[in-house]
Design a protein around this motif. Structure first.
Motif, PDB file in Angstrom:
ATOM      1  N   GLU A  70     -64.075  21.161 117.501  1.00  0.00           N
ATOM      2  CA  GLU A  70     -63.278  21.629 116.357  1.00  0.00           C
ATOM      3  C   GLU A  70     -61.810  21.326 116.560  1.00  0.00           C
ATOM      4  OE1 GLU A  70     -63.794  25.657 115.237  1.00  0.00           O
ATOM      5  OE2 GLU A  70     -65.786  25.327 114.394  1.00  0.00           O
ATOM      6  N   MET A  71     -61.307  21.663 117.733  1.00  0.00           N
ATOM      7  CA  MET A  71     -59.877  21.501 117.979  1.00  0.00           C
ATOM      8  C   MET A  71     -59.470  20.029 118.061  1.00  0.00           C
ATOM      9  SD  MET A  71     -58.309  24.263 117.846  1.00  0.00           S
ATOM     10  CE  MET A  71     -58.304  26.009 118.095  1.00  0.00           C
ATOM     11  N   ALA A 121     -59.625  18.423 114.588  1.00  0.00           N
ATOM     12  CA  ALA A 121     -58.491  18.851 113.769  1.00  0.00           C
ATOM     13  C   ALA A 121     -57.206  18.215 114.276  1.00  0.00           C
ATOM     14  CB  ALA A 121     -58.372  20.369 113.782  1.00  0.00           C
ATOM     15  N   GLY A 122     -57.110  18.055 115.590  1.00  0.00           N
ATOM     16  CA  GLY A 122     -55.887  17.530 116.172  1.00  0.00           C
ATOM     17  C   GLY A 122     -55.734  16.019 116.029  1.00  0.00           C
TER      18      GLY A 122
END
Lengths: 380, 298
Positions: B258-259, B262-263
């Motif tokens: 997820e991170m 998104a990043g």
């Protein structure tokens, strides 16, 4: 026995409309649960206070107001169902709320088909009163200013007062409210010569924004723009500060005092567009009666004040219409001009939106744990 | 440290920190699944009970942090045991189809959520700022890690190790492992199955409370907080439902995915990318990374 029960039931059914004729039914949709629960609860309490005041002073057209509130649970499907009940079963004169644009837009077809006026408390998206093809929705009204207006104020404040050149945006991809403000911020910020250096999204129910914030930090922005609302706001503020970001943050009208509980001192150097100044002396009386009625402070003051004024606006319209007929009340709402309410002087424009309202900028002060009045703005 | 490397490290820290919270919840799911072979969706409800118990013990009754946390653990544990006795046991005794348990658990989750809406209201709360460390550590190159991240990672690790010790070093742990192999045979071998299931729910409740407290500290507390368990459930499935190491691995993978998406890919498209990826993983490995059989999954 069964016949007897049936008889009683019939009498009861007949008696209900007879009783109802003596009151004017006012519907309310408030998000008492879900993400907007804090906002919705304040609206419900405020409307109850206004209705009680009006009834004590003799009601409207000699009749008492009867409030019927349904929880719309911050969900579009629940809002639509509740709106249908108010229109079809309860046959109310008008409906106040809900506060969110997405919720209002979802319920708009019900009100327009059922020919019952709806006054949005804080739905700021243009499409609440004007549909996609640009036609005014005849039965939709609102008491607040709009996202283009808010976006413009945020852009003007960032560019002129904060002297920002580069802005990083964080917005909720699943919200009309957020999308609208983002769009109008970008348009206006670029008009002031600013540049958008980061444009990050999240989804409504997310609670962790650190990966987006990390990108925004690296973009070298001199202002962060937060056009969203609910618990995401204090969380995104807190997480930004935890990532060592000291950049000023500018947000829309989602600010509520509940944010201090979650974000605390992290709220320093954050600025919020608002419709009213919490510490304006003309509002003090309302906040006192709110405290007396509920035993709690009206932390979501914006929702409280606007919902309260909606009731007085409706009262004025019913009086001018001389009837509680929804059609006549609608016509009267449309013709509202120069009406002195608690927080503003209200005039409707051709799109059923208020004309010439001032935007207020609040600045969070960690010492007092309050959002204080900073300046008043009207978009150039 | 150069610019992109520090960003990468920051995003990995963000991902691990999110993943560690998922892990605490996912392990509870997996534990119940390993014995009763159904996904206990009421787990989100237990988590909310833990969060609110801690909140009220701290703010209303003025207990200190340790006592409040212990009280919250007990409250969640007892809620879990009670739920099993009142809602699941009667169903278990009448049918062997676990689908009914699954549906009952969804019902329990909604009941718990609404009990809180009615009794304490839907407003968003936060545990008092002073009760848990809130500092931020600078690791150089602009990389930061917050005290609550470290704390939740450490506590998650401690609880997971304790759980592992309990399962491998105690007689009841042995019984639980035996029951996870085959509940009926374990019963025939003299294990008190009713007590054992109660114990499993109690332990799952404890873990849910720890998750609930940390979610309330890091994010905030509201009756729908339990909905984050959907993510933990997905993590448990990727890891292989019923497997505890699998649940931890799945959670860390989900948090990181997820991170990092998104990043480095797009925050707007995050869920689309991450969950498409997960569907792909399940296509290749239907039982997840450590799953036993695919046929019994719901």
């Amino acid at each position: 026995m069964r016949k007897f029960v049936l008889c009683i039931a019939c009498i009861a059914l007949l008696a209900v409309p007879a009783l109802a004729a003596d009151t004017i039914k006012v519907g309310q949709l408030a998000a008492v649960t879900g993400d907007f629960a804090a906002y919705g609860t304040a609206e419900w309490e405020a409307v109850k206070i206004a209705v009680e005041e009006i009834n004590k002073a003799g009601g409207v057209l000699g009749k008492q107001l009867e409030l019927i509130m349904y929880d719309c649970r911050t969900r579009q499907e629940d809002t639509v169902n509740a709106a249908r009940r108010l229109v079809e079963q309860d046959r109310v004169t008008a409906v106040i709320g809900p506060n969110g644009s997405g919720l209002c837009i979802a319920a708009a077809p019900i009100f327009n088909r059922g020919r019952v006026p709806n006054i949005g408390t804080l739905p700021t998206n243009p499409q609440v009163t004007v549909d996609e093809s640009g036609r005014v929705r005849p039965y939709n009204f609102r008491i607040c200013f709009l996202d283009p207006y808010q976006g413009a104020i945020m852009a003007q404040f960032s560019a002129q007062d904060l002297k920002a050149k580069k802005a990083a945006l964080l917005y909720d991809v699943s919200s009309d409210y957020s999308q609208g403000q983002r769009e109008f911020f970008i348009r206006n910020f670029e008009r002031f010569g600013g540049k958008i250096v980061a444009d990050e999204g999240f989804r409504g129910e997310d609670v962790d924004f650190r990966s987006q914030l990390t990108n925004m930090k690296n973009s070298g922005a001199d202002v962060f723009i937060y056009p969203f609302m609910g618990k995401s706001l204090p969380l995104a503020v807190k997480q930004a500060r935890e990532l060592g970001i000291a950049t000023p943050i500018v947000g829309g009208d989602g600010y509520g005092d509940f944010m201090w509980e979650i974000a605390g001192d992290a709220l320093g150097d954050t600025y919020w567009v608002s419709h009213v100044d919490r510490y304006d002396p003309t509002l003090a009386g309302f906040f006192e009666s709110y405290q007396a009625h509920t035993g709690t402070e009206c932390k979501e003051f914006l929702n409280g004040v606007l919902a309260y004024d909606c009731v007085y606006w409706l009262k004025d319209a019913i009086e001018r219409a001389g009837s509680d007929d929804p059609e006549k009340v609608r016509d009267a709402l449309e013709k509202t001009s120069g009406l002195k309410l608690m927080h503003c002087v209200l005039t409707m424009d051709e799109n059923h939106d208020p004309k010439d309202k001032d935007g207020v900028i609040l600045r969070c002060d960690p010492k007092q744990q309050k959002a204080l009045f900073l300046t008043k703005l009207r978009p150039e | 440290m150069n610019f992109t490397l520090s960003t990468l490290i920051q995003q990995i820290i963000n991902g691990l920190s999110l993943g560690s919270v998922y892990a605490l919840i996912a392990v509870g799911y997996s534990l119940v699944y390993s014995i009763l072979l159904f996904s206990n969706f009421a787990h989100g409800g237990f988590l909310v009970v833990g969060g609110y118990a801690c909140y009220f013990l701290l703010t209303q009754w003025g207990f200190n942090t340790a006592v409040s946390m212990a009280g919250a653990l007990a409250a969640s544990g007892l809620t879990a045991v009670l739920t099993e006795r009142l809602a699941y046991k009667p169903i278990r005794e009448r049918t062997s189809i676990t689908l009914y348990l699954l549906i009952a658990s969804m019902g329990v989750n909604i009941v718990i959520e609404n009990l809180f809406v009615i009794t304490v209201g839907g407003r968003i709360r936060a545990l008092p700022q002073s009760t848990f460390p809130t500092g931020v550590f600078e690791l150089g190159g602009g990389v930061t890690v917050s005290a609550s991240d470290i704390l939740s990672l450490v506590v998650a690790a401690i609880f997971l190790v304790l759980l592992q010790l309990f399962l491998t070093r105690t007689r009841w742990g042995l019984a639980i492992r035996a029951a996870a192999c085959d509940l009926r045979t374990a019963g025939l071998m003299g294990v008190n199955v009713t007590f054992l299931i109660g114990l499993v729910f109690f332990v799952a409740g404890l873990l849910a409370a720890v998750g609930g407290i940390f979610l309330s500290v890091r994010y905030s507390l509201y009756p729908q907080l339990g909905s984050i368990t959907t993510k933990a459930f997905i993590a448990a499935v990727i890891g292989g439902l019923g497997s505890l190491p699998g649940a931890v691995l799945g959670s860390l993978i989900l948090g990181l995915a997820e991170m990092l998406t998104a990043g480095f890919v797009s925050s707007q498209m995050r869920d689309l990318v991450v969950y498409s990826l997960l569907v792909l993983i399940l296509l290749v490995r239907p039982a997840g990374f450590f799953g036993r059989t695919a046929s019994e999954k719901i």
